[in-house]
Design an enzyme around this catalytic site. Structure first.
Site, short mmCIF file in Angstrom:
data_model
loop_
_atom_site.label_atom_id
_atom_site.label_comp_id
_atom_site.label_asym_id
_atom_site.label_seq_id
_atom_site.Cartn_x
_atom_site.Cartn_y
_atom_site.Cartn_z
CG PHE A 26 22.05 8.37 60.49
CD1 PHE A 26 22.68 9.42 59.66
CD2 PHE A 26 22.20 7.04 59.95
CE1 PHE A 26 23.81 9.18 58.86
CE2 PHE A 26 23.41 6.74 59.17
CZ PHE A 26 24.05 7.75 58.62
CG ASP B 141 32.30 9.45 64.59
OD1 ASP B 141 31.37 9.88 63.69
OD2 ASP B 141 33.14 10.10 65.25
CG HIS C 143 27.12 10.36 54.48
ND1 HIS C 143 26.55 11.24 55.31
CD2 HIS C 143 27.23 9.13 55.42
CE1 HIS C 143 26.51 11.07 56.57
NE2 HIS C 143 26.63 9.69 56.63
CE1 TYR D 21 24.30 13.35 63.78
CE2 TYR D 21 22.70 12.00 65.37
CZ TYR D 21 23.00 12.51 63.89
OH TYR D 21 21.99 12.12 62.74
#
Length: 222
Positions: A71, A58, A186, A60
């Site tokens: 990202f 989701d 991740h 930031y």
């Protein structure tokens, strides 16, 4: 929110978006990114242009960071969010360079779809909108771009859980018409050393694209 033209045929925009819009309108908290930026990833990369999909979680939750692409951050953000900083560490190790800031819109314009599974978040509350129904859109996007060979980057278990929505390409005239699937830990500080570092996703994607006779991605220079 206005559906992005090239994706507006997806059932999500007819069946689900109105309820999400109503929920967001009734949420008094500061919501990120601004409504005008929620579909930026889809506006910059159409289905026919998509060659690589990078699936995020989701946006930031820090005001001023998110601008509608997984990202990516606004170009003036410093220091970089920790996950993006680790992505850049791997990019430096893999290809010997990194972009000058955290704005990844130049990736999107080359066919890299940077899409989160949830497209809004309350400021300071990561995963605060995970129950609104945004995931339906991610599922439909994955099915749509699966129609032709695509590189899918699934970092972490949450992204990898969506793999069943990636189907086999319907057509292909190459010897190997399948997808490239990159599934690792991740890039967050909690897990990056458990398989993300050293995975070289950027050069692997470019090798795959070159083998298909396609233009490679410029990952480092806007």
């Amino acid at each position: 929110m206005t559906p992005p033209a090239n994706w507006s045929h997806l059932p999500f925009f007819r069946d689900t978006l109105q309820a999400i819009d109503a929920a967001l309108a009734g949420d008094a908290r500061t919501l990120l990114p601004p409504a005008s930026q929620r579909f930026t990833a889809l506006e910059l990369t159409s289905p026919s242009q998509t060659r690589v999909v990078v699936l995020g979680q989701d946006p930031y939750p820090t005001p001023g960071h998110a601008h509608g692409l997984a990202f990516s951050v606004e170009p003036d953000v410093a220091p970089l969010p920790r996950s993006l900083n680790n992505i850049y560490k791997e990019l430096q190790e893999d290809l010997g360079g990194t972009p000058p800031n955290g704005d990844l819109r130049f990736w999107a314009k080359q066919g890299v779809l940077l899409i989160n599974t949830v497209l809004s978040v309350p400021a300071g509350e990561a995963n605060g909108h995970k129950h609104l129904g945004w995931q339906t859109l991610a599922h439909q996007i994955l099915a749509e771009v699966s129609n032709r060979p695509t590189a899918f980057v699934l970092w972490g278990k949450q992204a990898q859980a969506l793999a069943p929505h990636i189907t086999s390409p319907k057509t292909g005239d190459k010897a190997d018409a399948g997808h490239l699937m990159i599934e690792t830990a991740h890039p967050s500080p909690l897990s990056a050393r458990r398989g993300f570092f050293g995975s070289r996703p950027f050069s692997r994607i470019n090798t795959w694209l070159a083998d298909r006779g396609e233009q490679t991605i410029n990952w480092t220079t806007p």
